[in-house]
Design an enzyme around this catalytic site. Structure first.
Site, short mmCIF file in Angstrom:
data_model
loop_
_atom_site.label_atom_id
_atom_site.label_comp_id
_atom_site.label_asym_id
_atom_site.label_seq_id
_atom_site.Cartn_x
_atom_site.Cartn_y
_atom_site.Cartn_z
N TYR A 1 0.83 -1.20 0.00
CA TYR A 1 0.00 0.00 0.00
C TYR A 1 0.87 1.26 0.00
O TYR A 1 0.51 2.27 -0.62
CB TYR A 1 -0.95 -0.01 1.19
CG TYR A 1 -1.88 -1.21 1.18
CD1 TYR A 1 -2.74 -1.44 0.12
CD2 TYR A 1 -1.89 -2.13 2.23
CE1 TYR A 1 -3.57 -2.55 0.09
CE2 TYR A 1 -2.72 -3.23 2.22
CZ TYR A 1 -3.55 -3.44 1.14
OH TYR A 1 -4.37 -4.54 1.11
N GLU B 1 -4.94 -13.96 0.78
CA GLU B 1 -5.90 -13.98 1.88
C GLU B 1 -6.86 -15.15 1.78
O GLU B 1 -7.33 -15.67 2.80
CB GLU B 1 -6.69 -12.66 1.92
CG GLU B 1 -5.85 -11.39 2.09
CD GLU B 1 -5.10 -11.30 3.40
OE1 GLU B 1 -5.05 -12.30 4.14
OE2 GLU B 1 -4.55 -10.23 3.69
#
Length: 326
Positions: free
Chosen positions: A104, A191
């Protein structure tokens, strides 16, 4: 007295799922530095200020949650592993959560000015709604039982992240920010394995409880989900009201809340939390090619620059038995 160590032996497995998960995670290793984020600058310059603000804040929130997972979440779960191999898998997951958090910052450094980045992190580190969910999950990591910790981890990775993931998937569905979305798809791929693996380990422990203990624990679990969902509703309104996406994001959240429960071997909760009710633009953002992701596949595309396996609806969930269709 000298401590005696036991060498880990991958040729003598207590649980084959540990080895299969390790192999899948190492197959799909990636780094953000290999993705040409600067190619998205032309799209970014066309965004209005509200859209830019949403992107910045959702990625700030995701950074915070991945920081929590890498700094506290996995270390907490490692205290309760059933096998040495499970701890090795958790080490891999812990590292990749740090890769996610760093990714990010790569996005920020490409799209935002230093002043804007500072403002995003100031907002992230002080927003009460965002801090509530981070602190609530961490409270369980620090003080909960082994099974409670696993529930907290699955709820975080399979549910709470998705209020943030909605934004890049939405823009990908509109052919915008494709390289930013490529990072998100790589994170989603990770994930999906993290959530299903930890959910599987939860089910092993849950099935060892008595009927009364299971009933009591299930009540606690659903109460926690309601609590987190209520907070997530507030967070979603805060982020998305100004761009008019709130209702669609909440459906997406309920969809992923159901997925989290199913990873834990539980029944879905939300009646509208199914793929057909999710904004098709977002689902198209998840699935953008005919390439399929198979959890146990030993042959895949591998990681190549600009070549990411597409996510399919089934990739959000992997149960380790044949009773996954609920």
């Amino acid at each position: 007295m000298t401590k005696s160590y036991t060498a880990i032996n991958w040729n003598a497995l207590e649980d084959e799922i540990d080895k299969a998960t390790w192999e899948k995670l190492t197959e799909q290793f990636w780094l953000d530095t290999r993705i040409p984020l600067s190619n998205d600058l032309s799209d970014w310059r066309e965004f209005n200020e509200d859209d830019k603000d949403v992107v910045g804040k959702v990625f700030g929130g995701l950074t915070l949650l991945d920081t929590l997972q890498s700094q506290d979440g996995m270390s907490s779960l490692k205290k309760d592993v059933r096998t040495q191999h499970e701890e090795a898998v958790m080490n891999n997951i812990e590292f990749m959560e740090s890769v996610h958090a760093k990714s990010y910052s790569s996005i920020f450094s490409t799209l935002n000015t230093p002043k804007e980045i500072e403002e995003i992190f100031d907002w992230t580190n002080s927003n009460e709604i965002l801090q509530y969910k981070a602190n609530r999950i961490n409270e369980i990591y620090q003080n909960g039982s082994p099974l409670q910790k696993k529930v907290a981890s699955v709820f975080l990775e399979t549910f709470l992240f998705y209020s943030g993931f909605y934004t890049p998937l939405y823009w990908l569905g509109h052919n915008k920010l494709a390289n930013v979305a490529e990072i998100i798809k790589l994170i989603l791929r990770d994930e999906s394995v993290h959530g299903t693996y930890i959910g599987y380990k939860f089910q092993l422990g849950f099935n060892e409880l008595s009927d009364d203990e299971q009933e009591e624990f299930t009540s606690w679990m659903y109460d926690l989900l309601y609590e987190l969902y209520e907070n997530e509703e507030k967070y979603t309104h805060l982020l998305y009201d100004k761009v008019g996406w709130t209702d669609d994001v909440l459906v997406f959240l309920r969809y992923n809340a159901n997925k989290a429960l199913m990873n834990l071997g539980m029944d879905p909760l939300f009646a509208d939390g199914y793929a057909q009710n999710v904004n098709p633009v977002v689902m198209n953002g998840i699935s953008t090619s005919t390439s399929n992701h198979d959890f146990f596949s030993q042959v895949g595309n591998g990681y190549l620059l600009g070549d990411v396996e597409a996510m399919e609806d089934s990739d959000y969930l992997f149960n380790f038995d044949d009773n996954s269709d609920k």
